[in-house]
Design a protein around this motif. Structure first.
Motif: not given
Length: 215
Positions: A8-10, A35-38, A50-53, A199-207
């Motif tokens: 997902s992308f918030r 993050v859509l760029k990564h 390559g698109t969410v969800p 809309m809670n913010k989560y750390p990105t999965w890659l990071e």
């Protein structure tokens, strides 16, 4: 037992509607914020578009369309009858509204939001094309607090993330437009506990390398 995985992308309205469907169904999933760029390789392997969800079920099946993710969740559990079971006429209207949003309104919304990338027409022109759908919604909302009655249904939750995006392009214009019913409806939804929850913010999965239980 492992949970289904949702990439997902918030801020993406398609991902918002998917998260809304999952939340309102009471299903549990493992959320991976990207993050859509990564884009993660694991997501691209499962869904090369390559698109969410993107939802990956426990058996490896992949659901790539946001409205199908909503329906997957709600067909498992629909405590609020968002699918309008036993109301076939309203189901047809809801489906028609979602189809219009996705196939007619959304392309105009994209041009309105990124008018500098589409210099063949003005920003005002693109907004006016989008207003055709906004006017349709405003007419429906002049009769009931939600699109098809007193309670929200799948159409409300599938559409309002896109109207939120439309409103944010020029907030001053939107707030001073004559679409008072749409303004009221949108305000109620974006101030709701359901919207705050998705809309809670989560750390990105890659990071972080972490998935988060959601739903």
């Amino acid at each position: 037992m492992s949970l289904p995985v949702l990439y997902s992308f918030r801020r993406c309205p398609y991902a918002m509607r998917a998260r809304l469907g999952i939340l309102l169904s009471g299903q549990k999933i493992s959320l991976r914020e990207i993050v859509l760029k990564h884009k993660p390789e694991a997501m691209l392997t499962a869904s090369p578009k390559g698109t969410v969800p993107v939802l990956i079920l426990q058996d490896g099946a992949v659901i790539e369309q946001s409205i199908e993710i909503m329906c997957w969740a709600l067909m498992k559990s629909d405590p609020h009858n968002l699918l309008l079971n036993d109301m076939p006429q309203q189901q047809e209207v809801a489906q028609a509204l979602i189809h219009c949003n996705d196939n007619q309104f959304k392309p105009w919304l994209d041009r309105y939001k990124y008018a500098d990338r589409h210099p063949e027409h003005s920003e005002q022109y693109y907004r006016q094309q989008g207003e055709i759908f906004i006017d349709q919604l405003d007419s429906l909302l002049s009769k009931n607090p939600q699109l098809l009655g007193h309670k929200p249904c799948i159409a409300d939750y599938a559409i309002y993330p896109f109207i939120r995006q439309f409103a944010s392009v020029d907030r001053t214009w939107f707030d001073n437009s004559g679409y008072l019913n749409v303004q009221r409806w949108l305000k109620a939804h974006i101030e709701s506990d359901n919207f705050k929850a998705i809309m809670n913010k989560y750390p990105t999965w890659l990071e972080s390398g972490r998935s988060f239980e959601f739903g």
